[in-house]
Design an enzyme around this catalytic site. Structure first.
Site, PDB file in Angstrom:
ATOM      1  N   GLU A 191       1.790  -5.744  -8.000  1.00  0.00           N
ATOM      2  CA  GLU A 191       3.008  -5.744  -7.178  1.00  0.00           C
ATOM      3  C   GLU A 191       3.658  -7.128  -7.105  1.00  0.00           C
ATOM      4  O   GLU A 191       3.728  -7.749  -6.038  1.00  0.00           O
ATOM      5  CB  GLU A 191       2.699  -5.251  -5.766  1.00  0.00           C
ATOM      6  CG  GLU A 191       2.203  -3.823  -5.735  1.00  0.00           C
ATOM      7  CD  GLU A 191       1.892  -3.329  -4.328  1.00  0.00           C
ATOM      8  OE1 GLU A 191       1.799  -4.165  -3.417  1.00  0.00           O
ATOM      9  OE2 GLU A 191       1.747  -2.116  -4.163  1.00  0.00           O
ATOM     10  N   GLU A 214      -0.988   3.858  -7.527  1.00  0.00           N
ATOM     11  CA  GLU A 214      -1.566   3.968  -6.182  1.00  0.00           C
ATOM     12  C   GLU A 214      -0.768   4.959  -5.363  1.00  0.00           C
ATOM     13  O   GLU A 214       0.467   4.965  -5.419  1.00  0.00           O
ATOM     14  CB  GLU A 214      -1.466   2.634  -5.418  1.00  0.00           C
ATOM     15  CG  GLU A 214      -2.327   1.526  -5.893  1.00  0.00           C
ATOM     16  CD  GLU A 214      -2.109   0.255  -5.056  1.00  0.00           C
ATOM     17  OE1 GLU A 214      -1.687   0.338  -3.890  1.00  0.00           O
ATOM     18  OE2 GLU A 214      -2.355  -0.828  -5.598  1.00  0.00           O
TER      19      GLU A 214
HETATM   20  C1  GAL Z   1      -0.628  -1.667  -1.948  1.00  0.00           C
HETATM   21  C2  GAL Z   1      -1.480  -2.742  -2.605  1.00  0.00           C
HETATM   22  C3  GAL Z   1      -2.948  -2.469  -2.362  1.00  0.00           C
HETATM   23  C4  GAL Z   1      -3.209  -2.176  -0.914  1.00  0.00           C
HETATM   24  C5  GAL Z   1      -2.324  -1.055  -0.460  1.00  0.00           C
HETATM   25  C6  GAL Z   1      -2.521  -0.699   0.983  1.00  0.00           C
HETATM   26  O1  GAL Z   1       0.714  -2.001  -1.892  1.00  0.00           O
HETATM   27  O2  GAL Z   1      -1.247  -2.787  -3.976  1.00  0.00           O
HETATM   28  O3  GAL Z   1      -3.693  -3.566  -2.797  1.00  0.00           O
HETATM   29  O4  GAL Z   1      -2.970  -3.319  -0.151  1.00  0.00           O
HETATM   30  O5  GAL Z   1      -0.987  -1.411  -0.634  1.00  0.00           O
HETATM   31  O6  GAL Z   1      -1.725   0.407   1.335  1.00  0.00           O
END
Ligand code: GAL
Length: 685
Positions: A154, A308
């Site tokens: 990110e 994710e």
């Molecule tokens: C994402 C990030 C992860 C974690 C997650 C929590 O944006 O890439 O490492 O922090 O959020 O929701």
């Protein structure tokens, strides 16, 4: 020539997520892999924040633990998405290179202690990134378990410090060539801002009152380009080692927007995204679709990867609601239907401590004997049953859409400026509202960059794009000339790419296409509304904005009813060559927006996925495949639905010719070769 993203094709959907074995003793790794096998997990994203574990002191490397992790996963049949750890430089790096820590607009330099703390333009940071990436790529670049390279995590840390200032100046010199041109573009005759020496040009740091909006926009453009250059460097190091695995980096949608995704996507072998629902209600489902359609579009319709999504709950305010197992499955299927090659989650195992201790995992704190873990086992079984749908078609987009929405980060950035005619203008909500209306009406939707070829679409929507350049306007002209339809919302096309207002009546860039000009802006206060009447579908309610529209050839379909603008044109339609340009001069509420857009879609000849709107709360998406297409039917509603058509459900092996029942909050994935002959109806509960 196939685009590089097309290289990413798997014979089944990827399932798994972020895996942080460095947080656990080694015996847990073996338990992890046993549980992964049980759930059907076949992909683990490793190493995202592992820099301090891989390089505990400058030049001292410890790869032994990662070697063992990769082997344990590989032996268990789990592929590895290997991250480069550059989002989180270790504490020793700060001490050695304090100048490589980012500085805020207020001049405060940050220190380590969290993550994402780096000055992307600092030479020491970039050198250190190349060094660690080189070592990782040499060591793991040809490992058979390697599925993809996940560069960084990110990207999005902005810096206003000295390194950024120097890089910003270089970027501006490339863009404008001379200070004269920069002064013109930035309109520096205003408030005594004229620059006589490049050294005086700074990032938009804290200042007494309003900053120069063109300078702010250029800084955002620069920051995106600078981070993209950092990504390219890592990608090139990886490729130079001969590693053939596709390279990606995970975008973050939709709340966080520091990247210009079209230019980034063009540099990636595979586009990937982290997507977290912004709401807990059924609108979350429209949100998943929004993120998925955007990401597929960034990758030009090719397979992409959901890197994710939240497994059960998140620690981030606004995202804390617990996802039920059926929701996890329906959301995952929506992403897959819309082109993702996998359903990956944050994260495999909920951490025991640390700032994300309360973030859910596929294995929660309670362990694998839990309802949520059983839900993930069920998801694994679903993904196995629908594996054939993973194979992309030989050519063409994964999802065919007749409608495109123009999308560009600059539209968002430009609308973020203070002192616009209304503080209520909101790029992302406006675009999202347009997409939601089409989701509800059952249309497949792509997003397109301003200036991109629009010839495959029957209808193009421009919900918000304050500034438009000449190429973007030419593409809209061509689209209309070829018989396409265009729908435009207020405060769009008012300015050129330097944010200079086009004189002679708004929206200066689009007046000739819309057949009107706007003489006065009448922004509304929060909570105020306007009524539009006359289009024959009943009153249309709008908020945020109204304006005095003077038709110059456009047909008036609805007029303002009441208030200062009573009787004035509010909703118009203009024939341009073979095409039609529609204009709405306020931001319609959800239901009237859906009504208006459904009518515009019908006029344009765009077809809903099923040929007719699906029942309320039912999402139907056709994903094109190698030998057949697959119709994903997701019933987010509380009543059963019957879907009828020439296809067979991969999950139950039932034919749908005589109707297939899809339970409330249930799903079906139907193999079909037919586009026509499909319908869906809600049944009594
Ligand atoms: C994402 C990030 C992860 C974690 C997650 C929590 O944006 O890439 O490492 O922090 O959020 O929701």
């Amino acid at each position: 020539m196939p685009s590089p993203a097309r290289r990413f094709s798997t014979d089944r959907f990827l399932f798994g997520g972020d895996y942080n074995p460095e947080q656990w003793p080694e015996e847990v790794w073996h338990e992890d892999v046993a549980l992964m096998r049980r759930a059907g997990v076949n992909a683990a994203t490793v190493g995202v924040f592992s820099w301090a574990a891989l390089e505990p002191a400058e030049g001292v490397y410890e790869f032994g633990w990662l070697d063992r992790v990769v082997e344990v996963l590989h032996a268990g049949g789990v592929g590895v998405v290997l991250a480069t750890p550059t989002a989180s430089p270790p504490p020793w790096f700060t001490r050695a290179h304090p100048d490589a820590m980012p500085v805020g607009p207020d001049g405060v330099r940050l220190s380590h202690g969290s993550r994402d703390t780096y000055a992307v333009s600092a030479p020491a940071y970039r050198d250190a990134c190349r060094e660690i990436v080189q070592r990782l790529a040499e060591r793991y670049g040809s490992h058979p378990a390697l599925l993809a390279w996940h560069v960084h995590n990110e990207y999005g840390t902005l810096d206003w410090g000295e390194h950024a200032a120097a890089a910003f100046r270089r970027w501006l010199q490339r863009r404008y060539g001379t200070l004269t041109e920069l002064n013109r573009a930035w309109y520096t005759s205003f408030w005594s801002q004229r620059y006589g020496d490049w050294e005086d040009v700074l990032p938009p740091r804290a200042t007494q009152y309003l900053a120069n909006p063109a300078q702010v926009l250029d800084f955002k453009r620069f920051s995106s380009d600078e981070m993209l250059q950092a990504l390219r460097e890592q990608r090139d190091v990886i490729r130079a080692t001969g590693s053939a695995a596709p390279v990606t980096t995970n975008f973050m949608l939709p709340t966080w927007n520091h990247l210009e995704q079209w230019s980034w996507s063009a540099e990636l072998d595979l586009v990937s995204v982290d997507h977290y629902l912004d709401t807990v209600g059924p609108d979350g489902e429209t949100h998943a679709a929004y993120g998925a359609d955007l990401t597929r579009s960034f990758g030009q319709g090719d397979p992409w990867l959901l890197m994710e999504q939240s497994s059960t709950s998140s620690t981030v305010p606004g995202r804390r609601a617990h996802k039920s197992p059926d929701r996890v499955i329906r959301n995952s299927l929506s992403y897959l239907a819309r082109g993702s090659q996998g359903a990956l989650f944050f994260q495999w195992r909920a951490p025991a401590a640390g700032s994300e201790a309360w973030h859910g995992g596929i294995v929660p704190h309670t362990g694998a004997g839990s309802r949520s873990f059983r839900g993930f086992e069920q998801l694994g079984a679903v993904l196995t049953a629908i594996a054939e749908a993973a194979e992309p078609p030989a050519e063409g987009p994964l999802v065919e859409a007749d409608v495109a929405v123009l999308w560009h980060a600059e539209g968002w950035w430009a609308t973020d400026a203070p002192q616009l005619p209304s503080d209520l203008l909101d790029y992302s909500s406006t675009v999202r509202a347009a997409h939601r209306a089409l989701w509800q009406a059952g249309y497949a939707v792509d997003f397109a960059a301003p200036g991109a070829d629009l010839s495959r679409y029957r209808l193009v929507l421009v919900p918000s794009m304050f500034a438009l350049d000449g190429q973007a306007v030419r593409r809209l002209e061509e689209h209309l000339a070829a018989g396409g339809h265009l729908a435009v919302w207020p405060f769009t096309g008012y300015a050129d790419e330097d944010l200079h207002v086009v004189p002679g009546g708004y929206p200066g860039r689009l007046r000739h296409l819309l057949g009107l000009h706007v003489e006065e802006l009448h922004p509304l206060a929060a909570g105020d509304e306007v009524l539009l009447e006359g289009d024959g579908t009943g009153p249309l309610r709008g908020r945020v904005w109204s304006e005095l529209v003077v038709p110059d050839g456009a047909e008036v379909l609805a007029a303002y009813a009441g208030g200062d603008l009573d009787g004035e044109a509010a909703l118009t339609r203009h024939r341009v060559g073979a095409g039609v340009a529609h204009y709405v001069s306020t931001f319609l509420d959800e239901e009237p927006l859906r009504r208006w857009l459904t009518a515009v879609c019908a006029q344009s000849g765009a077809r809903p996925v099923l040929g007719a709107p699906a029942p309320e709360g039912v999402e139907v998406v056709r994903r094109r495949g190698a030998r057949a297409d697959h119709l994903f039917v997701l019933n987010h509603s509380g009543v059963p639905v019957r879907v009828t058509g020439p296809g067979t459900d991969l999950l139950t092996s039932s034919a749908a010719d005589a109707g297939l029942r899809v339970e409330p909050r249930g799903w079906a994935v139907l193999r079909t070769t037919e586009r026509d002959g499909w319908s869906a109806e809600a049944l009594e509960a």
